[in-house]
Motif scaffolding. Structure first.
Motif: not given
Length: 259
Positions: A104-125
């Protein structure tokens, strides 16, 4: 200057196939003690949103994720889930495997960074032992105790703003003890209701974890049934700089096969 927390604005999804009908899709669960074992297996689809807070490094701020079901396919890279159930009389076992990978990706509310990408791998047993607490001609209630293993691989990639680009990745694993109940009630004809409520974590693995589900089912044949319902799953895990405090919820549908 400390960067501001990040907010993902774009919707996301994770789709799964876990096997819900497997857990409660037939009245054959209440066999006489000492009888033969019966088994069920089912693929199932879960279209869910993901919201909460994810953190991977003390050098970077957490990302506040708000990934809804609105854009179902865009962010899912891969998902596969399956559940198996075996029972003999009043005793049974249920195991399930969940795997999903999304971005997932999107803009950030503050000026420090212009956007953020998140990558998640989830394993649930999960593996639960079950006991039939109460049964009648139209309903049954099972008690369950077991454990749920989590493996979360989360990556945060911040694009440059007033601060240079930065990224961090963290993998965290833990085991939550789980307790709960599930039940089934027959309606008219081949219709039935199923549901469960589980709680876990208790500070052993995560601080807390809850899993609630309810659905309407239909028995197509003596060996095949289908369900459609809604599930809400939450977990709150903090381990040093790693934080995974999220909620997942959405519609689920599946088909179970009994043999």
């Amino acid at each position: 200057m400390t960067p501001e927390p990040k907010q993902l604005m774009r919707p996301s999804l994770y789709v799964g196939a876990l096997v819900l009908p497997l857990l409660m899709s037939t009245s054959a669960l209440a066999q006489s003690a000492g009888g033969d074992w019966s088994y069920k297996i089912a693929p199932y689809f879960w279209g869910t949103g993901l919201s909460g807070t994810i953190a991977t490094s003390p050098a970077l701020p957490p990302a506040d994720v708000d990934a809804s079901f609105g854009d179902i396919w865009d962010n899912l890279d891969f998902a596969a889930m399956v559940v198996g159930h075996a029972n003999n009389g009043r005793f049974g076992f249920t195991g399930d495997l969940q795997y999903f990978k999304l971005g997932n990706s999107g803009p950030t509310p503050g000026p420090a960074f212009s956007s953020v990408d998140v990558a998640i791998t989830n394993k649930i047993y999960s593996l639960n032992a079950e006991y039939l607490l109460k049964t009648s001609s139209t309903s049954e209630v099972w008690g369950s105790i077991g454990a749920r293993y989590w493996s979360v691989d989360a990556g945060l990639n911040f694009s440059a703003g007033t601060s240079p680009a930065a990224s961090a990745r963290s993998k965290n694993t833990w085991v939550d003890p789980m307790i709960g109940v599930r039940g089934r009630t027959e309606l008219s004809g081949d219709l039935y209701l199923v549901g469960w409520a589980y709680a876990g974590g208790f500070g052993v693995g995560s601080d807390s974890s809850f899993d609630l589900f309810g659905a309407l089912g239909y028995q197509f044949t003596p060996t095949t049934s289908g369900i459609i319902g809604y599930r809400w799953l939450s977990v709150d895990r903090e381990d040093g700089s790693f934080q995974y405090d999220v909620e997942m919820e959405g519609l689920m549908a599946g088909v179970s096969f009994n043999f």
